[in-house]
Design an enzyme around this catalytic site. Sequence first.
Site, PDB file in Angstrom:
ATOM      1  CG  ASP A 183      -1.995   1.026   1.196  1.00 27.06           C
ATOM      2  OD1 ASP A 183      -2.000   1.837   0.248  1.00 27.06           O
ATOM      3  OD2 ASP A 183      -2.827   1.047   2.111  1.00 27.06           O
ATOM      4  CG  ASN A 191      -3.602  11.572  -6.219  1.00 27.84           C
ATOM      5  OD1 ASN A 191      -2.831  11.528  -7.169  1.00 27.84           O
ATOM      6  ND2 ASN A 191      -4.339  10.531  -5.852  1.00 27.84           N
ATOM      7  CG  HIS A 196      -6.032  13.417  -9.268  1.00 28.32           C
ATOM      8  ND1 HIS A 196      -6.325  12.361  -8.440  1.00 28.32           N
ATOM      9  CD2 HIS A 196      -6.685  14.495  -8.757  1.00 28.32           C
ATOM     10  CE1 HIS A 196      -7.145  12.757  -7.476  1.00 28.32           C
ATOM     11  NE2 HIS A 196      -7.381  14.061  -7.646  1.00 28.32           N
ATOM     12  CG  ASP A 200      -2.844   8.940 -13.206  1.00 25.64           C
ATOM     13  OD1 ASP A 200      -3.361   8.414 -12.198  1.00 25.64           O
ATOM     14  OD2 ASP A 200      -3.505   9.509 -14.095  1.00 25.64           O
ATOM     15  CD  GLU A 226      -4.344   4.258  -2.087  1.00 22.75           C
ATOM     16  OE1 GLU A 226      -4.639   4.718  -0.976  1.00 22.75           O
ATOM     17  OE2 GLU A 226      -5.102   4.321  -3.075  1.00 22.75           O
TER      18      GLU A 226
END
Length: 286
Positions: A183, A191, A196, A200, A226
Amino acid sequence: MFGDQQVKILIADDDPVSRRLAERMLKNFGYEVIAVANGRDAARELSATGGPRLALIDWMMPELDGLGVCRHVRNKQDQSYVYILLLTSKQSSEDVVEGLKAGADDYLTKPCHPAELQARLHTGQRILSLEDRLVEAREEMRFKATHDTLTSLWNRGAVLALLKSELSRSVRENLPVSLLMCDIDHFKKINDLHGHLAGDEVLREVSKRLLESVRAYDAVGRYGGEEFLIVLGGCQRDDLKVRAEHVRRGICDVPFETTYGSISVSLSVGAVTIESWNNSSPMEPF
């Protein structure tokens, strides 16, 4: 498939004069020619990896006739399609039907006109090109169905299916299976601070580093958001802590250089080894 590259074609004819004439004609057409004198050699060449996918086969040959070559090739289910043009002096409709049923795609009666032969071979090339495009489309659909769009890792359904298969193998072979649930820490903050699109980029780079941190036959999937699931087949409990730390440090030790600046990323890793399984679903707690 074809483009500007020279196309391989096989000519099989036991008559040396006919074979040399056909070989010369095919070379003039621009083909890379492989010439053989009997059906056994023809079948072997057409079944070889990277072998010709166009074939000009004489009906009457020693050891294995043209029909036998056709049947041999069509029984090979694990190879690319081979377009077979059968050369024959037989002209009855019954003989033509027999040749087509054996697996020939087309036929020409001997002696054949060069322009007609060239036209028939061009038809074969078009059919092979169409088949290649269909195979590519099928593989693309299969990839999209089993892989995550953003990271190109296995998607959740695919990695769970691989886990189930690995668990079944572990029961049969009495081998352990280890799992790592990874995780990305504080991903929402990444973010929020960088956007964002930066997030990515981080997900793609994490995926790349996870793949680099495991063996080629281990399965790495994007479990969701994630979170990532890694399936380590045959990994013992005693080795798992070292493997997990290796994966974690592969993410944490070097900052991520993104379009939006350098970003430090850390990873939390949960680890478990399964040494016996009660046939529960991978979706259920162990």
